[in-house]
Design a protein around this motif. Sequence first.
Motif, PDB file in Angstrom:
ATOM      1  N   UNK A 106       0.845  -1.193   0.000  1.00 64.31           N
ATOM      2  CA  UNK A 106       0.000   0.000   0.000  1.00 64.31           C
ATOM      3  C   UNK A 106       0.885   1.249   0.000  1.00 64.31           C
ATOM      4  N   UNK A 107       0.580   2.132  -0.933  1.00 58.57           N
ATOM      5  CA  UNK A 107       1.323   3.395  -1.040  1.00 58.57           C
ATOM      6  C   UNK A 107       0.671   4.481  -0.186  1.00 58.57           C
ATOM      7  N   UNK A 108      -0.666   4.551  -0.239  1.00 57.30           N
ATOM      8  CA  UNK A 108      -1.348   5.641   0.458  1.00 57.30           C
ATOM      9  C   UNK A 108      -2.759   5.211   0.829  1.00 57.30           C
ATOM     10  N   UNK A 109      -3.224   5.655   1.994  1.00 59.02           N
ATOM     11  CA  UNK A 109      -4.590   5.399   2.437  1.00 59.02           C
ATOM     12  C   UNK A 109      -5.224   6.740   2.787  1.00 59.02           C
ATOM     13  N   UNK A 110      -6.420   6.941   2.267  1.00 58.75           N
ATOM     14  CA  UNK A 110      -7.147   8.177   2.553  1.00 58.75           C
ATOM     15  C   UNK A 110      -8.546   7.779   3.001  1.00 58.75           C
ATOM     16  N   UNK A 111      -8.950   8.232   4.181  1.00 57.45           N
ATOM     17  CA  UNK A 111     -10.259   7.880   4.723  1.00 57.45           C
ATOM     18  C   UNK A 111     -11.093   9.146   4.901  1.00 57.45           C
ATOM     19  N   UNK A 112     -12.351   9.069   4.452  1.00 56.58           N
ATOM     20  CA  UNK A 112     -13.288  10.180   4.653  1.00 56.58           C
ATOM     21  C   UNK A 112     -14.524   9.623   5.346  1.00 56.58           C
ATOM     22  N   UNK A 113     -15.006  10.358   6.321  1.00 56.75           N
ATOM     23  CA  UNK A 113     -16.235   9.965   7.036  1.00 56.75           C
ATOM     24  C   UNK A 113     -17.223  11.124   6.956  1.00 56.75           C
ATOM     25  N   UNK A 114     -18.469  10.763   6.780  1.00 57.97           N
ATOM     26  CA  UNK A 114     -19.523  11.776   6.775  1.00 57.97           C
ATOM     27  C   UNK A 114     -20.839  11.123   7.183  1.00 57.97           C
ATOM     28  N   UNK A 115     -21.830  11.951   7.505  1.00 55.60           N
ATOM     29  CA  UNK A 115     -23.160  11.460   7.860  1.00 55.60           C
ATOM     30  C   UNK A 115     -24.048  11.522   6.630  1.00 55.60           C
ATOM     31  N   UNK A 116     -24.823  10.464   6.441  1.00 57.47           N
ATOM     32  CA  UNK A 116     -25.728  10.392   5.296  1.00 57.47           C
ATOM     33  C   UNK A 116     -27.137  10.138   5.802  1.00 57.47           C
ATOM     34  N   UNK A 117     -28.082  10.833   5.226  1.00 54.90           N
ATOM     35  CA  UNK A 117     -29.477  10.661   5.631  1.00 54.90           C
ATOM     36  C   UNK A 117     -29.973   9.315   5.113  1.00 54.90           C
ATOM     37  N   UNK A 118     -30.615   8.547   6.004  1.00 56.23           N
ATOM     38  CA  UNK A 118     -31.119   7.223   5.622  1.00 56.23           C
ATOM     39  C   UNK A 118     -32.644   7.159   5.614  1.00 56.23           C
ATOM     40  N   UNK A 119     -33.287   8.223   6.038  1.00 57.26           N
ATOM     41  CA  UNK A 119     -34.753   8.248   6.084  1.00 57.26           C
ATOM     42  C   UNK A 119     -35.257   9.666   6.135  1.00 57.26           C
ATOM     43  N   UNK A 120     -36.587   9.825   6.293  1.00 61.43           N
ATOM     44  CA  UNK A 120     -37.191  11.161   6.257  1.00 61.43           C
ATOM     45  C   UNK A 120     -36.968  11.982   7.530  1.00 61.43           C
ATOM     46  N   UNK A 121     -36.692  11.332   8.632  1.00 57.95           N
ATOM     47  CA  UNK A 121     -36.536  12.041   9.902  1.00 57.95           C
ATOM     48  C   UNK A 121     -35.113  12.595  10.043  1.00 57.95           C
ATOM     49  N   UNK A 122     -34.974  13.654  10.786  1.00 59.59           N
ATOM     50  CA  UNK A 122     -33.665  14.301  10.984  1.00 59.59           C
ATOM     51  C   UNK A 122     -32.681  13.364  11.677  1.00 59.59           C
ATOM     52  N   UNK A 123     -33.213  12.495  12.547  1.00 62.57           N
ATOM     53  CA  UNK A 123     -32.315  11.587  13.251  1.00 62.57           C
ATOM     54  C   UNK A 123     -31.987  10.322  12.454  1.00 62.57           C
ATOM     55  N   UNK A 124     -32.553  10.186  11.261  1.00 68.20           N
ATOM     56  CA  UNK A 124     -32.259   9.037  10.392  1.00 68.20           C
ATOM     57  C   UNK A 124     -30.943   9.286   9.657  1.00 68.20           C
ATOM     58  N   UNK A 125     -29.863   9.191  10.410  1.00 68.68           N
ATOM     59  CA  UNK A 125     -28.527   9.445   9.858  1.00 68.68           C
ATOM     60  C   UNK A 125     -27.633   8.237  10.120  1.00 68.68           C
ATOM     61  N   UNK A 126     -26.735   8.023   9.205  1.00 65.80           N
ATOM     62  CA  UNK A 126     -25.790   6.917   9.336  1.00 65.80           C
ATOM     63  C   UNK A 126     -24.401   7.425   8.952  1.00 65.80           C
ATOM     64  N   UNK A 127     -23.423   7.003   9.750  1.00 71.50           N
ATOM     65  CA  UNK A 127     -22.053   7.401   9.411  1.00 71.50           C
ATOM     66  C   UNK A 127     -21.559   6.527   8.257  1.00 71.50           C
ATOM     67  N   UNK A 128     -21.006   7.189   7.261  1.00 68.64           N
ATOM     68  CA  UNK A 128     -20.467   6.498   6.091  1.00 68.64           C
ATOM     69  C   UNK A 128     -18.964   6.741   6.071  1.00 68.64           C
ATOM     70  N   UNK A 129     -18.241   5.677   5.785  1.00 68.50           N
ATOM     71  CA  UNK A 129     -16.784   5.797   5.689  1.00 68.50           C
ATOM     72  C   UNK A 129     -16.350   5.366   4.293  1.00 68.50           C
ATOM     73  N   UNK A 130     -15.572   6.218   3.663  1.00 68.89           N
ATOM     74  CA  UNK A 130     -15.014   5.888   2.352  1.00 68.89           C
ATOM     75  C   UNK A 130     -13.506   5.822   2.509  1.00 68.89           C
ATOM     76  N   UNK A 131     -12.954   4.685   2.120  1.00 64.71           N
ATOM     77  CA  UNK A 131     -11.508   4.507   2.208  1.00 64.71           C
ATOM     78  C   UNK A 131     -10.958   4.360   0.799  1.00 64.71           C
ATOM     79  N   UNK A 132     -10.005   5.216   0.463  1.00 68.06           N
ATOM     80  CA  UNK A 132      -9.311   5.122  -0.821  1.00 68.06           C
ATOM     81  C   UNK A 132      -7.925   4.564  -0.548  1.00 68.06           C
ATOM     82  N   UNK A 133      -7.600   3.489  -1.235  1.00 70.90           N
ATOM     83  CA  UNK A 133      -6.296   2.854  -1.052  1.00 70.90           C
ATOM     84  C   UNK A 133      -5.562   2.883  -2.380  1.00 70.90           C
ATOM     85  N   UNK A 134      -4.359   3.432  -2.360  1.00 71.35           N
ATOM     86  CA  UNK A 134      -3.512   3.454  -3.554  1.00 71.35           C
ATOM     87  C   UNK A 134      -2.367   2.476  -3.330  1.00 71.35           C
TER      88      UNK A 134
END
Length: 181
Positions: A106-134
């Motif tokens: 592995x040369x490089x790892x880049x991780x991004x985390x953010x909250x994504x809405x999963x439903x109509x309510x404001x509390x319907x949020x899920x943490x999403x993690x995106x990992x880029x590996x080079x």
Amino acid sequence: MKLSKQQAEFARLFAVSGDATNSRLQAGYADHKANVNEAYKLLQNKKIQQAVEHYKAQAAKKLDISENRILAEMAAMGFSNVANLFNEHGGHKRLQDMDKATQRAIKKVKTRRYLERTGPEAEDMEEVEIMEIEMHNKLPALQKIAEIKGMTAPKDAEQHRPVNVNVNINGEGVKVTDDRS
């Protein structure tokens, strides 16, 4: 003949840096216009050459640098398999769960985390993690391994390869062919 402290220090510094002129100055030799020639003269001294090789060997041993270790590191890059980054469910493995060879590829790892809405309510949020590996580029590692193992011909081998020339002389003229094509 034993080396002076200054000569020994020059040898030690040169073994680390490869810069004779700066090693000479750092070892305490006088600074004057001819320091490049003076550094060259120091490197011609057989005792200094032996000391430089000694210091290089010490550094290699201390750092555990060997042909096998270098080849193993190149092999980790050259023979890496992107499938080793993922678990049986298709998600990415945590770095600590990957085998050592995959980690080294592995040369490089880049991780991004953010909250994504999963439903109509404001509390319907899920943490999403995106990992880029080079990964390290495989081709240079494989080329170097092949070169070290003697599996490649020198670049100018075509120029030095023997050529068989066939000359046919008949009533219609001369025909010259070679086997390079």
